[in-house]
Motif scaffolding. Structure first.
Motif, PDB file in Angstrom:
ATOM      1  N   PRO A   1       0.835  -1.191   0.000  1.00 51.83           N
ATOM      2  CA  PRO A   1       0.000   0.000   0.000  1.00 51.83           C
ATOM      3  C   PRO A   1       0.876   1.251   0.000  1.00 51.83           C
TER       4      PRO A   1
ATOM      5  N   ARG B   1      -0.417   4.551  -0.293  1.00 57.45           N
ATOM      6  CA  ARG B   1      -1.079   5.724   0.273  1.00 57.45           C
ATOM      7  C   ARG B   1      -2.347   5.281   0.994  1.00 57.45           C
ATOM      8  N   ALA B   2      -2.787   6.160   1.873  1.00 54.71           N
ATOM      9  CA  ALA B   2      -4.014   5.877   2.615  1.00 54.71           C
ATOM     10  C   ALA B   2      -5.208   6.046   1.678  1.00 54.71           C
ATOM     11  N   PRO B   3      -6.292   5.344   1.955  1.00 51.11           N
ATOM     12  CA  PRO B   3      -7.492   5.507   1.143  1.00 51.11           C
ATOM     13  C   PRO B   3      -7.965   6.960   1.099  1.00 51.11           C
TER      14      PRO B   3
ATOM     15  N   THR C   1     -10.604   9.872   1.127  1.00 50.74           N
ATOM     16  CA  THR C   1     -11.887  10.057   1.809  1.00 50.74           C
ATOM     17  C   THR C   1     -12.452  11.439   1.473  1.00 50.74           C
TER      18      THR C   1
ATOM     19  N   SER D   1     -10.105  13.849   3.036  1.00 56.36           N
ATOM     20  CA  SER D   1      -8.810  14.061   2.377  1.00 56.36           C
ATOM     21  C   SER D   1      -8.988  14.842   1.063  1.00 56.36           C
TER      22      SER D   1
ATOM     23  N   THR E   1      -7.449   2.291  -2.937  1.00 63.40           N
ATOM     24  CA  THR E   1      -7.370   3.575  -2.224  1.00 63.40           C
ATOM     25  C   THR E   1      -8.210   4.679  -2.866  1.00 63.40           C
TER      26      THR E   1
END
Ligand code: MHF
Ligand code: KIV
Ligand code: MG
Length: 309
Positions: A13, A15-17, A19, A22, A92
């Motif tokens: 992974p 990057r963070a998912p 949202t 974000s 993501t």
């Protein structure tokens, strides 16, 4: 083969998912938001690998995937099926599904029921609907049901007939003023983002300082917080003319025709399949097989392997 994980699951992974929060942060930091449509598992894995922020399963599937001449016939069943496939290819990116024509306009209840199908059956993170006016109430109802909504103003292809065709919108002072009112109303109704399609750049420029939610443009100039393009348009997957707002980053239609032509030529010339594409059988097994065939038919000398030794 053991139960092999999906290709994308093997990547670390990176990057963070993405949202709703974000996306808003991106806007506040002045970082452009990248959105693209996708309609199936392979296209989803490509846009995920390319690191786009938002993926739209557009009702443009009607024209790009199904070969129809407008988005009007697209159904919830069709877009849910495509959204499910896209979901499986994403890790993501933020998944938005279009609510198709006829699935949300008549009542708040209809709008909420349709939106819920995309969330429950396909894992969509938001739904997008077209129009201002009474559609603002539909957006508000879906938001109240806990589902993020993306608005869509300007050229709204589902109601192109009423707009007099697939024409740029907001070209008169009156139209542009109404669009500002609709945009503010959609924001007030709780939309998490807004798509602006085919409007003069100068109109989008005036609108931008008035909006706090991320605005994604397609044919709305460069001042919007992000851009969206249709998968087939940006890759040049279809023949024929494209809208003015399209930039083609590849011309894959021609490359695909060449590839399939190469295949057809090799089949016709007996060049494909070659030995490396064929399965072997142990000589003793082949011999035993041929003997049993000979017994079955009472005479021998058959070589049905299909390939010369
Ligand atoms: N491949 C594809 N891309 C899209 O963006 C798209 C679809 N299909 N299908 C559904 C709708 C239809 N869209 C379209 C289709 C054509 C134009 C177009 O050709 N517009 C004219 C405007 C001319 C005018 O305003 O006078 C153009 O020349 O850009 C615009 C949006 C957007 N959506
Ligand atoms: C062009 C985008 C915004 C869309 O609505 C679609 O692809 O259906
Ligand atoms: Mg659409």
């Amino acid at each position: 083969m053991s139960a092999s994980p999906r290709v994308i699951d093997q990547q670390a992974p990176s990057r963070a998912p993405v949202t709703v929060t974000s996306l808003l942060e991106k806007k506040h930091h002045g970082e452009k938001i990248v959105m693209v449509t996708a309609y199936d598992y392979p296209s989803a894995t490509v846009v995920e690998a390319a690191g786009v922020d938002m993926v739209l399963v557009g009702d443009s599937a009607a024209t790009t995937v199904l070969g129809l001449d407008s988005t009007v016939p697209a159904t919830v069943d069709e877009l849910v099926m495509l959204s499910r496939a896209v979901r499986r290819g994403l890790r993501t990116a933020f998944l938005v599904s279009d609510l198709p024509f006829g699935s949300y306009e008549a009542s708040d209840l209809e709008a909420v029921k349709s939106a819920q199908r995309f969330v429950k059956e396909a894992g969509a993170q938001a739904v997008k609907l077209e129009g201002g006016g009474v559609m603002v109430d539909r957006a508000r109802a879906i938001v109240a049901a806990g589902i993020p909504v993306v608005g869509h103003l300007g050229l709204t292809p589902q109601t192109a007939t009423a707009l007099g065709g697939l024409r740029a919108q907001g070209k008169s002072a009156a139209q542009a003023t109404r669009m500002v009112a609709d945009a503010l109303a959609l924001q007030e109704a709780g939309c998490c983002a807004l798509v602006l399609e085919a409007i003069p750049a100068a109109v989008a420029d005036e609108l931008m300082p008035l909006l706090e939610i991320p605005v994604i443009g397609i044919g709305a100039g460069a001042s919007t917080d992000g851009q969206v393009l249709v998968w087939h348009d940006l890759l040049g997957l279809l023949e024929g003319r494209t809208a003015k707002f399209v930039k083609q980053y590849a011309h894959l239609h021609g490359q695909m025709v060449e590839a399939v032509r190469g295949y057809a030529t090799e089949v016709r010339q007996g060049e494909f399949p070659a030995r490396e594409h064929t399965y072997a059988i142990a000589p003793e097994e082949l011999q035993a097989f041929q003997s049993s065939l000979a017994q079955l038919h009472g005479h021998g000398d058959h070589d049905i392997s299909g390939y010369p030794a």
